[in-house]
Enzyme design. Sequence first.
Site, short mmCIF file in Angstrom:
data_model
loop_
_atom_site.label_atom_id
_atom_site.label_comp_id
_atom_site.label_asym_id
_atom_site.label_seq_id
_atom_site.Cartn_x
_atom_site.Cartn_y
_atom_site.Cartn_z
CB ALA A 1 -75.50 -6.70 -109.59
CG HIS A 2 -76.56 -3.40 -105.87
ND1 HIS A 2 -75.70 -3.01 -104.88
CD2 HIS A 2 -76.04 -2.87 -107.01
CE1 HIS A 2 -74.73 -2.29 -105.38
NE2 HIS A 2 -74.91 -2.19 -106.67
CG ASN A 3 -80.01 -0.81 -107.02
OD1 ASN A 3 -80.53 -1.24 -106.00
ND2 ASN A 3 -79.08 0.13 -106.99
#
Length: 375
Positions: free
Chosen positions: A273-275
Amino acid sequence: MKYLKDIGIIFFYSSRSKHTEYISVNGVQTCALPILAQITGSRPAFEPADEISITDVAPINDADPSEIAFLGDAKRRSQLADTKAGLCLVAEALLGLVPKGTLALVTDTPELAFARVLAEFYPDAASSTSWGRWFSGFTRPVHPQARLEEGVRVCPGAVICEGAEIGAGTVIGPNAIIGPKVKIGRDCSNGPDSTITHTLVGNGVIVHAGADIGQDGFGYTAGPGGMVKIPQIGRVVIQDDVEIGSNTTIDRGALVDTVVGEGTKLDNLVQLAHNVAIGRHCAIASQSGMSGSVTLGDAVMVGGQVGVTPHSTVGSGAQLAGGAGIVKKVNPGERVAGRPHRPVEQMMREIWIVGKLAREHKEGRRGRAKKGEGR
């Protein structure tokens, strides 16, 4: 700034770089306080003596006086006290933690307000029509403003968009898509039907068929009319000698980059997922998912169907058994299993104890039944 190895196309990256170019607001390079207050439906905690203008958005722990940030989670209030942001969107209950150098914009919904600011500064990231713009105006497989070194092989059906840069010896497989300004190093392999956008790729990277890298992360917040999209403006950084399995998905960062460290191997059907930040020489088996802002150290081994909750940290050398559910910090070198996770030895003891209790219960029932027969 960090330097990525020379791939014949020299460039730098930082953890905060955005792939999207800066978009001016109302035709100027800054956005004044009254406009921001109007966009977000917020109010300044006090009227500043001097005019305040903002040039960009940033995470609360990495913002400078020319940028706006937000705090939506009271659990991270320590970051608010240390922020250097010029403006910060916060709930009224947290006003007392805002440092003197930061002007608070008070709102009941800081995350929703910040999503509106992102959409104003980065309208392309907030739009659902990016693909149409990327492919408008050219019909060739390789955009005339893409830059390919000698020896790059582009297979039938592949598309390379404007501003992409690809190093020598790299193969772009059939029907693969390389988005605008994507940078790919030397001797890489991009499999059939793979898609790479908003991404910086090092040397010797293998991307198998159907992998999607650099798409929007799952960022939404509740608004008056339902869910509101939070524009994603970070990138994906894939370091040297990484291998990414078929149909694996890696989301671009929300504000900071999603990073996969040198030499790491991802199986088929893995989700980052993001980050997310993955260290060097990690291995992640199929059907495992790393939630937003998860951090893995170096040489972490992850079994199949492992789930890691948001903002968790896994130390270097840790081993996560298949099916584990990671709900908090895992220490370096620790071996964990189960849902929720605990040390492997503890889980094995628990299984043995539960089995022992079950056997004793079964034997007790048999004993009581025999006594009943003798009456």
